[in-house]
Write an enzyme that holds these catalytic residues in place. Structure first.
Site, PDB file in Angstrom:
ATOM      1  N   ALA A   1      18.089   1.312  -9.703  1.00  0.00           N
ATOM      2  CA  ALA A   1      17.260   1.572 -10.882  1.00  0.00           C
ATOM      3  C   ALA A   1      17.809   2.851 -11.491  1.00  0.00           C
ATOM      4  O   ALA A   1      18.295   3.730 -10.774  1.00  0.00           O
ATOM      5  CB  ALA A   1      15.808   1.764 -10.472  1.00  0.00           C
TER       6      ALA A   1
ATOM      7  N   TYR B   1      17.901  12.177  -1.129  1.00  0.00           N
ATOM      8  CA  TYR B   1      16.668  12.961  -1.315  1.00  0.00           C
ATOM      9  C   TYR B   1      15.654  12.771  -0.192  1.00  0.00           C
ATOM     10  O   TYR B   1      14.687  13.520  -0.086  1.00  0.00           O
ATOM     11  CB  TYR B   1      16.019  12.689  -2.688  1.00  0.00           C
ATOM     12  CG  TYR B   1      15.553  11.261  -2.932  1.00  0.00           C
ATOM     13  CD1 TYR B   1      14.443  10.733  -2.286  1.00  0.00           C
ATOM     14  CD2 TYR B   1      16.207  10.452  -3.854  1.00  0.00           C
ATOM     15  CE1 TYR B   1      14.017   9.432  -2.517  1.00  0.00           C
ATOM     16  CE2 TYR B   1      15.799   9.156  -4.105  1.00  0.00           C
ATOM     17  CZ  TYR B   1      14.710   8.661  -3.430  1.00  0.00           C
ATOM     18  OH  TYR B   1      14.294   7.377  -3.668  1.00  0.00           O
TER      19      TYR B   1
ATOM     20  N   MET C   1      19.800   8.154  -8.639  1.00  0.00           N
ATOM     21  CA  MET C   1      19.812   9.033  -7.464  1.00  0.00           C
ATOM     22  C   MET C   1      20.504   8.368  -6.266  1.00  0.00           C
ATOM     23  O   MET C   1      20.222   8.702  -5.121  1.00  0.00           O
ATOM     24  CB  MET C   1      18.381   9.407  -7.087  1.00  0.00           C
ATOM     25  CG  MET C   1      17.580  10.062  -8.212  1.00  0.00           C
ATOM     26  SD  MET C   1      15.893  10.402  -7.714  1.00  0.00           S
ATOM     27  CE  MET C   1      15.114  10.747  -9.303  1.00  0.00           C
ATOM     28  N   SER C   2      21.387   7.432  -6.536  1.00  0.00           N
ATOM     29  CA  SER C   2      22.019   6.690  -5.430  1.00  0.00           C
ATOM     30  C   SER C   2      23.338   6.084  -5.902  1.00  0.00           C
ATOM     31  O   SER C   2      23.859   6.470  -6.945  1.00  0.00           O
ATOM     32  CB  SER C   2      21.082   5.566  -4.975  1.00  0.00           C
ATOM     33  OG  SER C   2      20.978   4.595  -6.013  1.00  0.00           O
TER      34      SER C   2
ATOM     35  N   HIS D   1      18.357   7.328   0.906  1.00  0.00           N
ATOM     36  CA  HIS D   1      18.787   8.211  -0.183  1.00  0.00           C
ATOM     37  C   HIS D   1      19.025   9.631   0.328  1.00  0.00           C
ATOM     38  O   HIS D   1      18.394  10.062   1.295  1.00  0.00           O
ATOM     39  CB  HIS D   1      17.697   8.276  -1.273  1.00  0.00           C
ATOM     40  CG  HIS D   1      17.397   6.961  -1.911  1.00  0.00           C
ATOM     41  ND1 HIS D   1      16.531   6.051  -1.340  1.00  0.00           N
ATOM     42  CD2 HIS D   1      17.862   6.394  -3.049  1.00  0.00           C
ATOM     43  CE1 HIS D   1      16.466   4.977  -2.120  1.00  0.00           C
ATOM     44  NE2 HIS D   1      17.264   5.156  -3.150  1.00  0.00           N
TER      45      HIS D   1
ATOM     46  N   HIS E   1       7.537   6.364  -9.293  1.00  0.00           N
ATOM     47  CA  HIS E   1       8.333   5.415  -8.525  1.00  0.00           C
ATOM     48  C   HIS E   1       7.661   4.035  -8.560  1.00  0.00           C
ATOM     49  O   HIS E   1       8.349   3.007  -8.591  1.00  0.00           O
ATOM     50  CB  HIS E   1       8.508   5.909  -7.089  1.00  0.00           C
ATOM     51  CG  HIS E   1       9.373   4.998  -6.275  1.00  0.00           C
ATOM     52  ND1 HIS E   1      10.735   4.854  -6.504  1.00  0.00           N
ATOM     53  CD2 HIS E   1       9.084   4.142  -5.265  1.00  0.00           C
ATOM     54  CE1 HIS E   1      11.222   3.966  -5.671  1.00  0.00           C
ATOM     55  NE2 HIS E   1      10.251   3.514  -4.909  1.00  0.00           N
TER      56      HIS E   1
ATOM     57  N   SER F   1      16.290   0.420  -5.527  1.00  0.00           N
ATOM     58  CA  SER F   1      14.926   0.498  -6.068  1.00  0.00           C
ATOM     59  C   SER F   1      14.750  -0.557  -7.148  1.00  0.00           C
ATOM     60  O   SER F   1      15.591  -0.701  -8.032  1.00  0.00           O
ATOM     61  CB  SER F   1      14.668   1.882  -6.679  1.00  0.00           C
ATOM     62  OG  SER F   1      14.729   2.858  -5.692  1.00  0.00           O
TER      63      SER F   1
ATOM     64  N   ASN G   1      13.352   3.377 -17.268  1.00  0.00           N
ATOM     65  CA  ASN G   1      12.653   4.365 -18.110  1.00  0.00           C
ATOM     66  C   ASN G   1      13.712   5.160 -18.858  1.00  0.00           C
ATOM     67  O   ASN G   1      14.897   5.021 -18.567  1.00  0.00           O
ATOM     68  CB  ASN G   1      11.827   5.316 -17.223  1.00  0.00           C
ATOM     69  CG  ASN G   1      12.701   6.010 -16.202  1.00  0.00           C
ATOM     70  OD1 ASN G   1      12.990   5.452 -15.130  1.00  0.00           O
ATOM     71  ND2 ASN G   1      13.175   7.193 -16.532  1.00  0.00           N
TER      72      ASN G   1
HETATM   73  N1  HPA Z   1      16.303   9.577 -13.345  1.00  0.00           N
HETATM   74  C1  HPA Z   1      16.992   9.435 -12.197  1.00  0.00           C
HETATM   75  N2  HPA Z   1      16.913   8.347 -11.442  1.00  0.00           N
HETATM   76  C2  HPA Z   1      16.127   7.343 -11.869  1.00  0.00           C
HETATM   77  C3  HPA Z   1      15.397   7.422 -13.046  1.00  0.00           C
HETATM   78  C4  HPA Z   1      15.489   8.614 -13.837  1.00  0.00           C
HETATM   79  O1  HPA Z   1      14.879   8.764 -14.909  1.00  0.00           O
HETATM   80  N3  HPA Z   1      14.689   6.263 -13.189  1.00  0.00           N
HETATM   81  C5  HPA Z   1      15.028   5.506 -12.099  1.00  0.00           C
HETATM   82  N4  HPA Z   1      15.895   6.149 -11.308  1.00  0.00           N
END
Ligand code: HPA
Length: 273
Positions: free
Chosen positions: A117, A89, A212-213, A87, A248, A34, A236
């Site tokens: 990310a 998810y 998340m990856s 992913h 996203h 991402s 973030n």
């Molecule tokens: N949490 C989990 N995964 C992410 C985040 C987050 O705040 N930002 C980008 N990927």
């Protein structure tokens, strides 16, 4: 019937589909996560293979994940770039999520650069690029469950993120006027962002960033003996409201803003491999 093929046979089938379309053996693999999609450069001589044309590859449904394998020597060594990843998810199993890494290894890749990310937890700022030095697998799942003992089961995970590659990345960053902090990445499944209490838990556990990856791919890469380098863009702060909301789209937008820096860094790392 594909369902009856063993993992080894499915990997070989996919690797053959890639090798049939690409002259030469890629030594380096890159997973663009991402926010990192725009970093890929496609030279005139690049081979581009949509994931849909590689048997067994998962499709990417997430915005900003193109779903193309790009094989290109534009950055020096012949490099196989996975532009987009699947992913957990999205509903894919970790076996499916990590299948492309197995295929790259079967194609000859020896060094894997994984990118993502992440949400910052402590000691990092939004917009910062960091290098992953260790991880916490908190996905409640593991990509090697069910793998035969002879296929790599009890994998050493000390120095999973190759110390020499960490140094090489830091040098390349310095050359670009960047300081790359070393972080521990906590991997969760998502797809929700963290509550403040969850972010606090991850800080107590010692993580600086959460994503998340990536961690499943690193585990599989290590089980196959690949050298791994991990880079993360902090988009973030986790567990805090972002100005304008944490979406996203904001993650993708941060990637677009930072793409020139990320591209230069990645190029200067890969040239040195
Ligand atoms: N949490 C989990 N995964 C992410 C985040 C987050 O705040 N930002 C980008 N990927």
């Amino acid at each position: 019937m594909r369902a009856e093929l063993s993992m080894k046979e499915r990997v070989e089938l996919a690797a053959r589909a890639v090798q049939d379309r690409c002259a030469g053996t890629p030594a380096v693999g890159v997973v663009l996560g991402s926010g990192w999609g725009p970093v890929a450069e496609r030279s005139r001589t690049a081979t581009i293979i949509p994931y849909a044309e590689i048997p067994g590859f998962p499709r990417c449904s997430v915005e900003g994940h193109a779903g193309d394998l790009i094989i290109d020597a534009g950055w020096g060594p012949l490099t196989a770039i996975l532009q987009g990843r699947a992913h957990r998810y999205e509903g894919w199993s970790l076996e499916e999520v990590t299948f492309p890494v197995r295929v790259l290894a079967a194609c000859g890749v020896k060094t894997l650069v994984v990118t993502n990310a992440s949400g910052g937890l402590q000691g990092v700022e939004p917009g910062e690029l960091v290098v992953i030095a260790d991880h916490l697998n908190l996905m409640g799942d593991h990509p090697l469950i069910g793998i035969g003992a002879s296929e790599g089961r009890f994998v050493e995970m000390v120095d999973a993120y190759d110390p020499a590659l960490l140094q090489l990345a830091e040098e390349a960053a310095r050359k670009n006027g960047l300081l790359l902090k070393r972080v521990t990445l906590a991997a969760v499944t998502g797809p929700t962002y963290e509550t403040p209490a969850e972010a606090q838990m991850l800080r107590v556990l010692g993580a600086q960033v959460v994503g998340m990856s990536t961690v499943p791919e690193v585990i599989v890469a290590r089980s196959l003996g690949l050298r791994v380098l991990g880079l993360s863009l902090v988009t973030n702060m986790a567990g805090r409201r972002a100005p304008g909301g944490k979406t996203h789209e904001a993650v993708v937008a941060m990637g677009l803003r930072q793409a020139p820096v990320m591209r230069r860094l990645l190029r200067d790392i890969i040239i040195r491999l």
